[in-house]
Design a protein around this motif. Structure first.
Motif, PDB file in Angstrom:
ATOM      1  N   UNK A   1       6.626  -9.844   6.316  1.00 29.15           N
ATOM      2  CA  UNK A   1       7.698  -8.508   5.911  1.00 29.15           C
ATOM      3  C   UNK A   1       8.906  -8.802   6.255  1.00 29.15           C
ATOM      4  N   UNK A   2       9.410  -9.923   7.090  1.00 31.92           N
ATOM      5  CA  UNK A   2      10.747 -10.371   7.166  1.00 31.92           C
ATOM      6  C   UNK A   2      11.206 -10.971   6.028  1.00 31.92           C
ATOM      7  N   UNK A   7       0.411  -6.513   1.702  1.00 34.58           N
ATOM      8  CA  UNK A   7       0.476  -6.723   0.286  1.00 34.58           C
ATOM      9  C   UNK A   7       1.139  -5.372  -0.519  1.00 34.58           C
ATOM     10  N   UNK A   8       0.969  -4.170   0.388  1.00 34.35           N
ATOM     11  CA  UNK A   8       1.711  -3.177  -0.447  1.00 34.35           C
ATOM     12  C   UNK A   8       3.180  -2.704   0.311  1.00 34.35           C
ATOM     13  N   UNK A  18       4.525   9.672  -4.494  1.00 35.89           N
ATOM     14  CA  UNK A  18       3.137   9.022  -4.700  1.00 35.89           C
ATOM     15  C   UNK A  18       3.051   7.965  -5.603  1.00 35.89           C
ATOM     16  N   UNK A  19       2.175   7.283  -5.199  1.00 34.28           N
ATOM     17  CA  UNK A  19       2.079   5.885  -5.952  1.00 34.28           C
ATOM     18  C   UNK A  19       3.066   4.759  -5.740  1.00 34.28           C
ATOM     19  N   UNK A  20       4.004   5.140  -4.729  1.00 34.68           N
ATOM     20  CA  UNK A  20       4.736   4.010  -3.987  1.00 34.68           C
ATOM     21  C   UNK A  20       4.638   3.871  -2.609  1.00 34.68           C
ATOM     22  N   UNK A  21       5.376   2.925  -2.124  1.00 30.24           N
ATOM     23  CA  UNK A  21       5.272   2.675  -0.639  1.00 30.24           C
ATOM     24  C   UNK A  21       6.402   3.617  -0.004  1.00 30.24           C
ATOM     25  N   UNK A  22       6.886   4.652  -0.715  1.00 32.44           N
ATOM     26  CA  UNK A  22       7.798   5.243  -0.044  1.00 32.44           C
ATOM     27  C   UNK A  22       7.058   6.322   0.615  1.00 32.44           C
ATOM     28  N   UNK A  23       7.052   6.521   2.108  1.00 31.98           N
ATOM     29  CA  UNK A  23       6.160   7.431   2.874  1.00 31.98           C
ATOM     30  C   UNK A  23       6.980   7.354   4.021  1.00 31.98           C
ATOM     31  N   UNK A  35      12.885   0.067   1.714  1.00 25.10           N
ATOM     32  CA  UNK A  35      12.952  -0.765   0.380  1.00 25.10           C
ATOM     33  C   UNK A  35      11.514  -0.395  -0.662  1.00 25.10           C
ATOM     34  N   UNK A  36      11.827  -0.233  -1.852  1.00 26.45           N
ATOM     35  CA  UNK A  36      10.941   0.005  -2.966  1.00 26.45           C
ATOM     36  C   UNK A  36      11.467  -0.501  -4.059  1.00 26.45           C
ATOM     37  N   UNK A  37      10.227  -0.779  -4.636  1.00 30.37           N
ATOM     38  CA  UNK A  37      10.605  -0.897  -6.439  1.00 30.37           C
ATOM     39  C   UNK A  37       9.625  -0.056  -7.216  1.00 30.37           C
TER      40      UNK A  37
END
Lengths: 276, 180
Positions: free
Chosen positions: A47-48, B36-37, B114-119, B131-133
């Protein structure tokens, strides 16, 4: 039913306990080592890397021997504060209200009588009723008139040169007074918005904040028994952005989502709703 | 029902193994999600005074929303308040890493795209940074998922994921949602 004896000889039992102890110790050891490797090495390093941290400092930070958050310093925003209201609900403000002097507020309020009525209940529906309003709401609005966050041809002048304590005294004086009792009207559209809101349009129920509920923003005014004309003017002012002293656009956002018919109905609904 | 000592031990070990596999499987999922996610609790501890949030430089009303800085980094600053997000609609670029920064002036909020790592939770007193894409173009809802009061059910923001040709910063580098 042939049953084998369950009781073992002391030697057999001791041998079995040894095996079990070894197995359990091994399992705990494996979990511990795996946990350390995952928590202090694998997760920090992977993660870093995604925020440009080298492996060694990632591990040091995970263990806690190297300080350092935030991980990636943000481009510090160059923006300067442009608050829509100068009021903050810190100990100073809350203390001023707690120590508010009702008798002094009553004296100061003589200036307000001409428009807001001798009883804090105005006869001209353009001017809001003050009696029964919350002290927080009155304090916030007077403060905003004084700072220029909210503008009104009369109030902007009247509120100038008032000290914080005078504002607080006025606020607690009006809050201590009885509000007018009104009749009630049946309007399913307004009642639905007031009680349930419309989540599909991101409109929260008006009563979620405006019924004096603890837990809602403290400066939210009571609407019940207010003049219809005054309420409607404020909703329209928020919608047209001619009034914008609502912190984080709480009312500007909602009033733009309301139709003008709904504003009209809501204003009438609150003007006529009796106090609980 | 012949149960020799040996049989009892074998049964216990078998069930022990089943439980072990379950625990390992769940842990494996968490580790996979983290590695991974990039789904994990925010590791970033940054404090900010909720009482004066609206008087602060960064989270003042006019500075909220999406901004592209000189070096091309995209940052979206969002305030979660009772009972709305400001801005109500957040414009983000497609397939480009961005930083989302959330703060609350009142109570604990939370949000999820939903469908992203933003939570993340948005706790008053702290900046929640993610951080997200975003890889799916179009509009997604961003609901508050932490009960924040009686208007919680109506606290619903939106996120517009815009392809490069529609993600056009203005002179100050700010990008707003496209009007419908």
């Amino acid at each position: 039913m042939a049953t084998e004896p369950l009781d073992l000889t002391p030697e057999q039992r001791a041998a079995e306990d040894r095996t079990f102890r070894r197995g359990a110790a091994l399992a705990v050891g494996v979990v511990l080592v795996a946990g350390i490797v995952l928590g202090f090495v694998v997760l920090p390093v992977v993660q870093g890397a995604s925020v440009g941290l080298d492996a060694w400092s990632a591990i040091c930070r995970a263990i806690g021997v190297q300080p350092g958050t935030p991980i990636a310093r943000q481009p510090s925003s160059e923006a300067a504060a442009t608050p829509v209201s100068q009021v903050s609900w810190g100990p100073a403000t809350l203390g001023a209200l707690r120590n508010g002097n009702v008798a002094r507020g009553a004296q100061l309020s003589r200036v307000c009588d001409a428009c807001h009525g001798a009883q804090g209940l105005s006869s001209d529906p353009q001017f809001p009723n003050m009696s029964g309003q919350t002290a927080y709401a009155i304090y916030k609005q007077l403060h905003d008139f004084r700072s220029g966050a909210r503008k009104n041809y009369l109030m902007s002048i009247v509120a100038t040169y008032r000290s914080d304590q005078s504002i607080a005294d006025l606020a607690v004086y009006y809050a201590s007074r009885q509000a007018l009792q009104h009749g009630s009207i049946e309007d399913p559209v307004a009642a639905n918005l007031a009680v349930r809101g419309d989540p599909a349009r991101s409109i929260a129920a008006c009563n979620a904040c405006h019924l004096g509920n603890p837990g809602a923003p403290v400066e939210t005014p009571n609407l019940i028994g207010q003049h219809k004309e005054y309420l409607l003017n404020q909703l329209q002012a928020f919608a047209h952005d001619t009034r914008h002293n609502d912190v984080y656009a709480r009312m500007r956002t909602i009033s733009t989502a309301l139709t003008s018919d709904e504003m009209e109905r809501l204003a009438a609904y609150y003007a006529a709703t009796p106090r609980p | 029902m012949a149960s020799s000592h040996q049989e009892i031990l074998r049964t216990e070990l078998r069930w022990g193994a089943v439980m072990g596999v379950l625990v390992a499987g769940i842990l494996g999922l968490i580790i996979y999600a983290a590695l991974a996610l990039h789904i994990s609790p925010p590791s970033n501890v940054e404090r900010i005074d909720p009482k004066t949030l609206q008087l602060s430089d960064e989270f003042t009303e006019q500075n909220l929303g999406t901004q592209v800085s000189g070096d091309g980094r995209v940052t979206a600053r969002i305030v979660a308040t009772q009972y709305a997000f400001l801005p109500p609609c957040v414009a983000v670029p497609l397939n480009r890493p961005i930083t989302l920064r959330f703060a609350s002036p009142d109570v604990i909020h939370g949000l999820l795209i939903a469908g992203t790592n933003v939570n993340t939770m948005v706790v008053p007193g702290y900046v929640s940074q993610v951080h997200a894409t975003f890889t799916q173009p179009g509009e997604t809802p961003m609901p508050c998922h932490e009960f924040c009061g009686l208007g919680h059910s109506a606290m619903l923001g939106r996120v517009q994921v815009l392809p490069a040709d529609q993600f056009k910063p203005d002179a100050q580098g700010r990008v707003a949602c496209a009007k419908h």
